[in-house]
Design a protein around this motif. Structure first.
Motif, PDB file in Angstrom:
ATOM      1  N   GLN A 161       0.832  -1.207   0.000  1.00 19.39           N
ATOM      2  CA  GLN A 161       0.000   0.000   0.000  1.00 19.39           C
ATOM      3  C   GLN A 161       0.864   1.254   0.000  1.00 19.39           C
ATOM      4  OE1 GLN A 161      -3.631   0.788   2.258  1.00 19.39           O
ATOM      5  NE2 GLN A 161      -3.417  -1.269   3.124  1.00 19.39           N
ATOM      6  N   ALA A 162       1.795   1.313   0.939  1.00 17.38           N
ATOM      7  CA  ALA A 162       2.662   2.489   1.051  1.00 17.38           C
ATOM      8  C   ALA A 162       3.512   2.655  -0.194  1.00 17.38           C
ATOM      9  CB  ALA A 162       3.542   2.374   2.295  1.00 17.38           C
ATOM     10  N   HIS A 163       4.026   1.545  -0.712  1.00 18.56           N
ATOM     11  CA  HIS A 163       4.853   1.586  -1.923  1.00 18.56           C
ATOM     12  C   HIS A 163       4.063   2.122  -3.105  1.00 18.56           C
ATOM     13  CE1 HIS A 163       7.474   0.154  -5.200  1.00 18.56           C
ATOM     14  NE2 HIS A 163       6.366  -0.319  -5.755  1.00 18.56           N
ATOM     15  N   PHE A 164       2.869   1.577  -3.311  1.00 19.78           N
ATOM     16  CA  PHE A 164       2.060   1.986  -4.463  1.00 19.78           C
ATOM     17  C   PHE A 164       1.656   3.444  -4.349  1.00 19.78           C
ATOM     18  CE2 PHE A 164      -1.538   2.264  -7.295  1.00 19.78           C
ATOM     19  CZ  PHE A 164      -1.219   1.403  -8.333  1.00 19.78           C
ATOM     20  N   ARG A 167       4.746   5.729  -4.926  1.00 17.31           N
ATOM     21  CA  ARG A 167       5.298   5.661  -6.283  1.00 17.31           C
ATOM     22  C   ARG A 167       4.361   6.237  -7.336  1.00 17.31           C
ATOM     23  NH1 ARG A 167       7.488   0.298  -9.618  1.00 17.31           N
ATOM     24  NH2 ARG A 167       9.299   1.332 -10.536  1.00 17.31           N
ATOM     25  N   HIS A 168       3.059   6.038  -7.165  1.00 15.25           N
ATOM     26  CA  HIS A 168       2.132   6.338  -8.254  1.00 15.25           C
ATOM     27  C   HIS A 168       1.101   7.423  -7.958  1.00 15.25           C
ATOM     28  CE1 HIS A 168       3.891   2.837 -10.086  1.00 15.25           C
ATOM     29  NE2 HIS A 168       3.425   2.044  -9.151  1.00 15.25           N
ATOM     30  N   ILE A 169       0.879   7.761  -6.704  1.00 15.96           N
ATOM     31  CA  ILE A 169      -0.185   8.710  -6.368  1.00 15.96           C
ATOM     32  C   ILE A 169       0.340   9.961  -5.685  1.00 15.96           C
ATOM     33  CG2 ILE A 169      -2.271   9.042  -4.964  1.00 15.96           C
ATOM     34  CD1 ILE A 169      -2.981   6.132  -5.566  1.00 15.96           C
ATOM     35  N   GLU A 170       1.143   9.798  -4.659  1.00 17.56           N
ATOM     36  CA  GLU A 170       1.615  10.954  -3.892  1.00 17.56           C
ATOM     37  C   GLU A 170       2.359  11.998  -4.722  1.00 17.56           C
ATOM     38  OE1 GLU A 170       3.871  11.887   0.347  1.00 17.56           O
ATOM     39  OE2 GLU A 170       4.137   9.931  -0.621  1.00 17.56           O
ATOM     40  N   PRO A 171       3.171  11.613  -5.726  1.00 18.04           N
ATOM     41  CA  PRO A 171       3.938  12.627  -6.458  1.00 18.04           C
ATOM     42  C   PRO A 171       3.100  13.617  -7.278  1.00 18.04           C
ATOM     43  CG  PRO A 171       4.931  10.443  -6.733  1.00 18.04           C
ATOM     44  CD  PRO A 171       3.577  10.239  -6.119  1.00 18.04           C
ATOM     45  N   TRP A 172       1.806  13.320  -7.501  1.00 19.88           N
ATOM     46  CA  TRP A 172       1.068  14.201  -8.412  1.00 19.88           C
ATOM     47  C   TRP A 172      -0.427  14.335  -8.152  1.00 19.88           C
ATOM     48  CZ3 TRP A 172      -2.732  12.597 -12.057  1.00 19.88           C
ATOM     49  CH2 TRP A 172      -2.977  11.219 -12.091  1.00 19.88           C
ATOM     50  N   ALA A 173      -1.050  13.402  -7.442  1.00 17.64           N
ATOM     51  CA  ALA A 173      -2.511  13.414  -7.315  1.00 17.64           C
ATOM     52  C   ALA A 173      -3.023  14.656  -6.614  1.00 17.64           C
ATOM     53  CB  ALA A 173      -2.988  12.154  -6.586  1.00 17.64           C
ATOM     54  N   ASP A 174      -2.276  15.150  -5.614  1.00 13.36           N
ATOM     55  CA  ASP A 174      -2.743  16.357  -4.929  1.00 13.36           C
ATOM     56  C   ASP A 174      -2.759  17.552  -5.873  1.00 13.36           C
ATOM     57  OD1 ASP A 174       0.037  16.369  -5.082  1.00 13.36           O
ATOM     58  OD2 ASP A 174       0.290  17.377  -3.155  1.00 13.36           O
ATOM     59  N   ARG A 175      -1.801  17.623  -6.794  1.00 15.19           N
ATOM     60  CA  ARG A 175      -1.783  18.715  -7.774  1.00 15.19           C
ATOM     61  C   ARG A 175      -2.956  18.598  -8.739  1.00 15.19           C
ATOM     62  NH1 ARG A 175       2.547  18.744 -11.285  1.00 15.19           N
ATOM     63  NH2 ARG A 175       3.409  16.743 -10.621  1.00 15.19           N
ATOM     64  N   PHE A 176      -3.249  17.365  -9.150  1.00 19.79           N
ATOM     65  CA  PHE A 176      -4.395  17.183 -10.032  1.00 19.79           C
ATOM     66  C   PHE A 176      -5.678  17.627  -9.336  1.00 19.79           C
ATOM     67  CE2 PHE A 176      -8.122  14.596 -10.912  1.00 19.79           C
ATOM     68  CZ  PHE A 176      -8.359  14.950 -12.230  1.00 19.79           C
ATOM     69  N   PHE A 177      -5.882  17.182  -8.097  1.00 26.94           N
ATOM     70  CA  PHE A 177      -7.113  17.547  -7.397  1.00 26.94           C
ATOM     71  C   PHE A 177      -7.174  19.055  -7.143  1.00 26.94           C
ATOM     72  CE2 PHE A 177      -7.376  12.978  -5.985  1.00 26.94           C
ATOM     73  CZ  PHE A 177      -8.599  12.727  -6.581  1.00 26.94           C
ATOM     74  N   ALA A 178      -6.039  19.685  -6.879  1.00 21.87           N
ATOM     75  CA  ALA A 178      -6.028  21.140  -6.717  1.00 21.87           C
ATOM     76  C   ALA A 178      -6.416  21.826  -8.020  1.00 21.87           C
ATOM     77  CB  ALA A 178      -4.649  21.609  -6.251  1.00 21.87           C
ATOM     78  N   ASP A 179      -5.944  21.299  -9.148  1.00 27.32           N
ATOM     79  CA  ASP A 179      -6.343  21.844 -10.453  1.00 27.32           C
ATOM     80  C   ASP A 179      -7.834  21.649 -10.683  1.00 27.32           C
ATOM     81  OD1 ASP A 179      -3.745  22.615 -10.981  1.00 27.32           O
ATOM     82  OD2 ASP A 179      -3.301  20.873 -12.254  1.00 27.32           O
ATOM     83  N   GLU A 201      -3.908  14.260   1.063  1.00 29.92           N
ATOM     84  CA  GLU A 201      -3.044  14.855   2.078  1.00 29.92           C
ATOM     85  C   GLU A 201      -3.070  14.046   3.374  1.00 29.92           C
ATOM     86  OE1 GLU A 201      -4.419  18.852   2.454  1.00 29.92           O
ATOM     87  OE2 GLU A 201      -3.447  19.530   0.597  1.00 29.92           O
ATOM     88  N   ILE A 202      -4.247  13.595   3.783  1.00 24.17           N
ATOM     89  CA  ILE A 202      -4.366  12.779   4.990  1.00 24.17           C
ATOM     90  C   ILE A 202      -3.647  11.449   4.819  1.00 24.17           C
ATOM     91  CG2 ILE A 202      -6.021  11.475   6.398  1.00 24.17           C
ATOM     92  CD1 ILE A 202      -7.993  13.821   5.900  1.00 24.17           C
ATOM     93  N   GLU A 203      -3.820  10.823   3.676  1.00 25.91           N
ATOM     94  CA  GLU A 203      -3.146   9.567   3.393  1.00 25.91           C
ATOM     95  C   GLU A 203      -1.627   9.729   3.405  1.00 25.91           C
ATOM     96  OE1 GLU A 203      -4.677   6.052   2.080  1.00 25.91           O
ATOM     97  OE2 GLU A 203      -5.368   7.004   3.902  1.00 25.91           O
ATOM     98  N   ALA A 204      -1.139  10.806   2.804  1.00 20.27           N
ATOM     99  CA  ALA A 204       0.307  11.039   2.773  1.00 20.27           C
ATOM    100  C   ALA A 204       0.853  11.207   4.191  1.00 20.27           C
ATOM    101  CB  ALA A 204       0.612  12.272   1.930  1.00 20.27           C
ATOM    102  N   GLU A 205       0.152  11.942   5.019  1.00 19.71           N
ATOM    103  CA  GLU A 205       0.579  12.129   6.409  1.00 19.71           C
ATOM    104  C   GLU A 205       0.580  10.799   7.165  1.00 19.71           C
ATOM    105  OE1 GLU A 205      -1.968  15.050   8.084  1.00 19.71           O
ATOM    106  OE2 GLU A 205      -1.208  16.685   6.819  1.00 19.71           O
ATOM    107  N   ALA A 206      -0.460   9.993   6.945  1.00 15.22           N
ATOM    108  CA  ALA A 206      -0.556   8.706   7.649  1.00 15.22           C
ATOM    109  C   ALA A 206       0.566   7.761   7.232  1.00 15.22           C
ATOM    110  CB  ALA A 206      -1.916   8.068   7.360  1.00 15.22           C
ATOM    111  N   PHE A 207       0.853   7.686   5.935  1.00 13.64           N
ATOM    112  CA  PHE A 207       1.937   6.821   5.478  1.00 13.64           C
ATOM    113  C   PHE A 207       3.288   7.312   5.983  1.00 13.64           C
ATOM    114  CE2 PHE A 207      -1.015   5.388   1.963  1.00 13.64           C
ATOM    115  CZ  PHE A 207      -1.036   4.059   2.359  1.00 13.64           C
TER     116      PHE A 207
END
Length: 211
Positions: A161-164, A167-179, A201-207
């Motif tokens: 879970q943390a790896h995926f 690697r695939h969500i944290e680097p960009w998903a928050d920017r997409f949702f902000a857009d 953001e909550i998920e990133a903090e928890a991981f």
């Protein structure tokens, strides 16, 4: 195309079987991932809009975003949200936003981030449904996989879970949702953007705390 259905195909009983034994928090997380995946994958129908319009408010930042989504759902209808979805994600030529990891991380489609997604799909035993033309780094698909990991639907190592996510969500998903929150064509989907950004953001903090 007008919608993003699942591109995942799992062998045998893995399609619907629950592999792990998730706790209540993980099941709630899976529900949140599933909801965001559904809303980004296709325009919501009348039943989903009605369910969102009746959802109970919660506490804190996420609760406020859920309340905003409830209001947005109560102020739209299926025809309006279908037009909005088309303008945002499909368009004539292309939509206002491109919800792909490759685009957000490199500025181009079908680049190295897509190859990395396919590497981890192979590790999870996920095969692409060849009837689908959508690349696997679409955010709806990535969120669907996170839902599956949180709910224990896949045979996966404990740290997957943390790896995926990293690697695939944290680097960009928050920017997409902000857009998405400030998209010109957005009304209902601005609330989806707010909820998605807060949840990521909550998920990133928890991981980060687990790490």
């Amino acid at each position: 195309m007008s919608s993003v259905a699942s591109v995942m195909a799992l062998p045998g009983d893995e399609v619907s079987g629950v592999v792990g034994v998730p706790d209540e928090i993980d099941l709630l997380r899976a529900q949140q991932y599933d909801l965001l995946a559904a809303l980004l994958g296709r325009a919501p129908g009348s039943s989903l809009l009605a369910a969102l319009a009746a959802v109970k408010e919660g506490d804190g930042v996420l609760g406020r975003q859920v309340a905003a989504l409830r209001r947005a759902a109560s102020e739209t209808d299926t025809e309006a949200v279908e037009r909005e979805f088309f303008a945002l994600f499909i368009g004539v030529g292309r939509g206002e936003l491109l919800p792909y990891a490759s685009y957000y991380l490199t500025g181009f489609l079908n680049e190295r981030p897509l190859a990395r997604v396919r590497e981890d799909f192979a590790a999870l035993g996920i095969e692409r449904d060849e009837s689908m033309s959508e690349p696997e780094d679409h955010l709806a698909i990535l969120l669907e996989v996170m839902a599956g990991l949180a709910a224990g639907r896949f045979e996966a190592e404990p740290g997957m879970q943390a790896h995926f996510f990293a690697r695939h969500i944290e680097p960009w998903a928050d920017r997409f949702f902000a857009d998405l929150e400030k998209a010109k064509a957005g009304r209902f989907y601005r609330a989806v953007g707010g909820l998605g950004r807060a949840f990521i953001e909550i998920e990133a903090e928890a991981f980060a705390m687990e790490g």
